[in-house]
Structure formats: structure tokens, C-alpha cells
Scaffold this motif. Structure first.
Motif, mmCIF file in Angstrom:
data_model
loop_
_atom_site.group_PDB
_atom_site.id
_atom_site.type_symbol
_atom_site.label_atom_id
_atom_site.label_comp_id
_atom_site.label_asym_id
_atom_site.label_seq_id
_atom_site.Cartn_x
_atom_site.Cartn_y
_atom_site.Cartn_z
ATOM 1 N N GLU A 127 10.951 -4.712 1.993
ATOM 2 C CA GLU A 127 11.804 -5.767 2.209
ATOM 3 C C GLU A 127 12.008 -7.081 1.283
ATOM 4 O O GLU A 127 11.026 -7.306 0.523
ATOM 5 N N PRO A 128 13.318 -7.720 1.009
ATOM 6 C CA PRO A 128 13.499 -8.832 0.156
ATOM 7 C C PRO A 128 12.562 -9.946 0.346
ATOM 8 O O PRO A 128 12.113 -10.678 -0.604
ATOM 9 N N GLN A 129 12.027 -10.317 1.522
ATOM 10 C CA GLN A 129 11.044 -11.340 1.971
ATOM 11 C C GLN A 129 9.740 -11.098 1.407
ATOM 12 O O GLN A 129 8.987 -12.032 1.398
ATOM 13 N N TYR A 130 9.337 -9.860 0.938
ATOM 14 C CA TYR A 130 7.981 -9.787 0.362
ATOM 15 C C TYR A 130 8.096 -9.452 -1.020
ATOM 16 O O TYR A 130 6.991 -8.882 -1.774
ATOM 17 N N ASN A 131 8.798 -9.850 -1.614
ATOM 18 C CA ASN A 131 9.299 -9.970 -3.111
ATOM 19 C C ASN A 131 8.134 -10.452 -4.005
ATOM 20 O O ASN A 131 7.577 -9.912 -4.769
ATOM 21 N N ASP A 132 7.527 -11.618 -3.572
ATOM 22 C CA ASP A 132 6.604 -12.365 -4.397
ATOM 23 C C ASP A 132 5.165 -11.982 -3.636
ATOM 24 O O ASP A 132 4.214 -12.673 -4.002
ATOM 25 N N ARG A 133 4.959 -11.071 -2.789
ATOM 26 C CA ARG A 133 3.816 -10.991 -2.084
ATOM 27 C C ARG A 133 2.886 -10.136 -2.943
ATOM 28 O O ARG A 133 3.295 -9.180 -3.760
ATOM 29 N N GLU A 134 1.516 -10.195 -2.636
ATOM 30 C CA GLU A 134 0.852 -9.322 -3.390
ATOM 31 C C GLU A 134 0.822 -7.855 -2.909
ATOM 32 O O GLU A 134 0.942 -7.690 -1.697
ATOM 33 N N LYS A 135 0.751 -6.990 -3.640
ATOM 34 C CA LYS A 135 1.167 -5.279 -3.462
ATOM 35 C C LYS A 135 -0.343 -4.742 -3.944
ATOM 36 O O LYS A 135 -1.078 -5.261 -4.801
ATOM 37 N N TYR A 136 -0.679 -3.703 -2.996
ATOM 38 C CA TYR A 136 -1.922 -2.959 -3.330
ATOM 39 C C TYR A 136 -1.810 -1.418 -2.850
ATOM 40 O O TYR A 136 -0.860 -1.095 -1.812
ATOM 41 N N PHE A 137 -2.566 -0.751 -3.216
ATOM 42 C CA PHE A 137 -2.576 0.846 -2.857
ATOM 43 C C PHE A 137 -4.133 1.179 -2.619
ATOM 44 O O PHE A 137 -5.026 0.915 -3.387
ATOM 45 N N CYS A 138 -4.183 1.986 -1.372
ATOM 46 C CA CYS A 138 -5.528 2.360 -1.087
ATOM 47 C C CYS A 138 -5.668 3.739 -0.583
ATOM 48 O O CYS A 138 -4.437 4.191 -0.187
ATOM 49 N N ARG A 139 -6.668 4.248 -0.341
ATOM 50 C CA ARG A 139 -6.691 5.636 0.262
ATOM 51 C C ARG A 139 -7.421 5.572 1.743
ATOM 52 O O ARG A 139 -8.092 4.696 2.056
ATOM 53 N N GLY A 140 -6.591 6.554 2.548
ATOM 54 C CA GLY A 140 -7.047 6.587 3.868
ATOM 55 C C GLY A 140 -5.900 5.953 4.805
ATOM 56 O O GLY A 140 -4.730 5.829 4.369
ATOM 57 N N ASN A 161 8.664 -3.447 -9.100
ATOM 58 C CA ASN A 161 10.003 -3.559 -9.770
ATOM 59 C C ASN A 161 10.659 -4.649 -8.699
ATOM 60 O O ASN A 161 11.136 -4.106 -7.772
ATOM 61 N N HIS A 162 10.578 -5.738 -9.036
ATOM 62 C CA HIS A 162 11.366 -6.810 -8.142
ATOM 63 C C HIS A 162 12.724 -6.505 -7.962
ATOM 64 O O HIS A 162 13.364 -6.900 -6.973
ATOM 65 N N ALA A 163 13.542 -6.165 -9.017
ATOM 66 C CA ALA A 163 14.853 -5.825 -8.651
ATOM 67 C C ALA A 163 15.169 -4.644 -8.025
ATOM 68 O O ALA A 163 16.109 -4.749 -7.069
ATOM 69 N N ALA A 164 14.656 -3.753 -7.850
ATOM 70 C CA ALA A 164 14.601 -2.602 -7.162
ATOM 71 C C ALA A 164 14.010 -2.743 -5.922
ATOM 72 O O ALA A 164 14.174 -1.808 -4.876
ATOM 73 N N ARG A 165 13.186 -3.787 -5.594
ATOM 74 C CA ARG A 165 12.423 -3.908 -4.361
ATOM 75 C C ARG A 165 11.556 -2.994 -4.001
ATOM 76 O O ARG A 165 11.607 -2.368 -2.980
ATOM 77 N N ALA A 166 10.782 -2.270 -4.964
ATOM 78 C CA ALA A 166 9.974 -1.357 -4.699
ATOM 79 C C ALA A 166 8.868 -1.491 -5.818
ATOM 80 O O ALA A 166 8.982 -1.720 -6.879
ATOM 81 N N PHE A 167 7.432 -0.988 -5.469
ATOM 82 C CA PHE A 167 6.396 -0.813 -6.421
ATOM 83 C C PHE A 167 6.040 0.529 -6.475
ATOM 84 O O PHE A 167 6.193 1.287 -5.310
ATOM 85 N N THR A 168 6.061 1.091 -7.613
ATOM 86 C CA THR A 168 5.576 2.690 -7.868
ATOM 87 C C THR A 168 3.959 2.706 -8.320
ATOM 88 O O THR A 168 3.447 2.069 -9.205
ATOM 89 N N VAL A 169 3.425 3.473 -7.630
ATOM 90 C CA VAL A 169 2.117 3.922 -8.171
ATOM 91 C C VAL A 169 2.135 5.308 -8.814
ATOM 92 O O VAL A 169 2.453 6.270 -8.255
ATOM 93 N N THR A 170 1.178 5.314 -9.806
ATOM 94 C CA THR A 170 1.359 6.592 -10.687
ATOM 95 C C THR A 170 -0.090 6.930 -10.625
ATOM 96 O O THR A 170 -0.977 6.333 -11.305
ATOM 97 N N ILE A 171 -0.356 8.254 -10.431
ATOM 98 C CA ILE A 171 -1.867 8.812 -10.516
ATOM 99 C C ILE A 171 -1.654 10.050 -11.539
ATOM 100 O O ILE A 171 -0.776 10.737 -11.560
#
Length: 323
Positions: free
Chosen positions: A150-163, A190-200
Motif C-alpha cells: 500500500e502507498p503508506q508503506y512506500n518508505d518502510r523497510e522491506k525484507y524477504f524470509c523463508r518460512g 520500485n516505489h513508483a509501482a508500489r512493489a518490491f521484487t525478489v529474484t532468485i
């Protein structure tokens, strides 16, 4: 009541209301995990005793406390640490249950009336999530996982975990927006698209399982989405081929042809040896038969000569007597 009293009462009520709202502390914890309650206080109260209590904060309601100039204490599932530098005392509650969700009070002992700060503890289930995303990929291929927010989380820290346990996700994160690459895994926000992408990259079968996209919330429960990834082994299908005359061939087909020719040559040699052995056996048999035939003939001749000798001697004797 005079107008001055009314104005003074209104200002006092507004001040009390503002303070009570600002002093409320909301704390969230996961069932079976722990919760950390941070209780601030004003300058000058560093050496005073601190405590956490419930209900009316009478003596039986005190869960843990420290005395004058004591900075640490432990009692059952509760522990208290006094951080004088930040002017806060921190109470940690372990092994949370849903019955721990209630109102608490941070207390500072002093002469007269103690100072209280209201704390509301929420306990949520350590589980995620209602609508997981399912993805499939092949081994050795890369996969990109999109995590919208959501837009209000634009500047929040993002992370990715297993489980699928939110209580341990941030501590066990394999990659974060503050450190966007770790081995085969990378994160791009990507703040403009309001999504972060994780690549493995370089997927293997062991990469199959549950993963969570997390957004760090300072006050409250972090926001999560669940992804179930299935990695399938790459299979190679061999199709039948027809032999055609061609001047060019691949190294693999050349090796196959050489192998077939070698096998054919070995078969030819084996057949030739077999026929040679057969001919030798037949030749030996013929020689044996011929020699046997010759021996038989010689024996018969000797017998014939042996039987004719006495007759000649008799004939000679008869001639002599006649003369």
C-alpha cells in the motif's frame, strides 16, 4: 462558575486528554513468542524504582519491579532492564498466550503519587496468511517474486524470509532493502509501482517451500504476504531420429557411428573365426578318415599276401618232385 473558571477547566481538560492519548503505548506480540514493552520517563527519575503492573496496580498486581538505583530484575516470564541513557525501562514478556492480551501500566515510584503510563498489549497468531500466492519454476532457471504494498508503506523497510512464521521472519530475513543482495537472492524496491521484487537465480529443488514478503512497521505488526514456490527438475526428452546421407555430422553422431562400426567389425571378426574353426575341424576329420581308410587297405593287403605264400611253396615242391 465564572467564565475564567470555565476557560481554565476547558484548557485543563484538553491538556489531560492530550497527555493520556500520547502516553498510551500499543504493543504487539505473537503467540508463543515474546513482546517488548518500552516505558519512557522524564529526566530526573533515573534512580527511582520502576515496575509493570495490571488492574489497580496494588502490590499483588505488580508483575515485576526494581528498587532504588537497581537497573535489572527477573521474575517468571518477565524481565526488566533500565536504560538510563535513553530514559526508558524495558520489560520483556516471553511465551505469550492470548490471555496476556490486556492493559498494563508502566510505573515509576516516587514520593506521593507514582507516575503511570498505559500499555495495551495485543497478542496475534503466529501464522501467515489467508491467501498465499503459488508459483512454479524449473531448476537452474531464475524466478522473480513480486511483493505489492500500500502507498503508506512506500518508505518502510522491506525484507524477504523463508518460512511462514511472522515472529521469526525479520530476524531470519535472507535479504532486506537495506542490504539488497545476498548470494543468489536480490531485492529491488520500485516505489513508483508500489512493489518490491525478489529474484532468485540458479534454482534448485531444495528452494521449494514457503516464503514471506515483509514490510517493517515500527508500531504494530509487520505486514506480510505469503508465497509458495515449487521448483521442478528440468527433464530432457529424446526424440527418435532418422538416418540421412549428409556430409556433415555432429561430434555425438560421429562417435555413435564409430561405435556402431566397431561393433559391426567385431561381429564380423567373430563370425570369421567361427567359420575358420569349423573348417579346421572338418579338415582334420577328413584327414583322419583318409588315414584310417589307408590303414585298413594296407592291413587287408598284408592278409592277402600272407595267405598266398604257402601255395607258391607247395607249387615249387610239386615241380621239384616231378622233375
Amino acid at each position: 462558575m465564572t467564565l475564567l473558571h470555565i476557560v481554565f477547566h476547558s484548557i485543563l481538560s484538553a491538556a489531560v486528554w492530550r497527555v493520556s492519548i500520547e502516553d498510551n503505548i500499543l504493543v504487539y506480540g505473537y503467540e508463543g513468542s515474546g513482546a517488548e514493552i518500552r516505558c519512557p520517563y522524564d529526566n530526573g527519575y533515573e534512580p527511582y524504582g520502576k515496575y509493570l503492573c495490571t488492574e489497580n496496580c496494588d502490590y499483588p498486581d505488580i508483575l515485576i519491579e526494581t528498587k532504588w538505583q537497581v537497573s535489572r530484575a527477573e521474575r517468571g516470564r518477565f524481565s526488566l532492564y533500565h536504560d538510563t541513557m535513553s530514559r526508558k525501562f524495558i520489560v520483556f514478556v516471553s511465551k505469550l498466550t492470548f490471555t496476556d492480551a490486556r492493559t498494563y501500566w508502566c510505573g515509576v515510584s516516587k514520593n506521593g503519587i507514582d507516575i503511570y503510563t498505559k500499555v495495551i498489549l495485543h497478542v496475534v497468531k503466529d501464522w501467515c496468511c489467508d491467501s498465499p500466492t503459488f508459483m512454479q519454476a524449473k531448476s537452474q532457471d531464475p524466478v522473480s517474486i513480486s511483493c505489492p504494498y500500500e502507498p503508506q508503506y512506500n518508505d518502510r523497510e522491506k525484507y524477504f524470509c523463508r518460512g511462514a512464521r511472522p515472529s521469526a521472519c525479520f530476524q531470519q530475513a535472507v535479504v532486506k532493502s537495506t542490504q539488497d543482495k545476498a548470494g543468489r537472492i536480490s531485492l529491488h524496491d520500485n516505489h513508483a509501482a508500489r512493489a518490491f521484487t525478489v529474484t532468485i537465480t540458479g534454482l534448485v529443488k531444495e528452494d521449494s517451500g514457503s516464503y514471506m514478503c515483509g514490510i517493517r512497521i515500527n508500531q504494530g505488526v509487520d505486514v506480510y504476504t505469503l508465497v509458495n514456490l515449487e521448483v521442478n527438475e528440468t527433464t530432457t526428452t529424446l526424440s527418435p531420429t532418422t538416418t540421412t546421407s549428409s556430409t556433415s555430422s555432429s561430434p555425438g553422431s560421429a562417435i555413435s557411428n564409430i561405435t556402431l562400426q566397431t561393433q559391426s567389425h567385431e561381429n564380423t571378426i567373430g563370425t570369421s573365426v567361427f567359420w575358420l574353426i569349423g573348417l579346421a575341424v572338418i579338415s582334420v576329420s577328413v584327414v583322419v578318415l583318409v588315414l584310417g581308410f589307408i590303414m585298413i587297405c594296407r592291413c587287408k593287403r598284408k592278409r592277402m599276401l600272407g595267405s598266398a605264400g604257402p601255395n607258391r611253396e607247395t607249387g615249387l615242391q610239386e615241380v621239384k618232385e616231378f622233375s
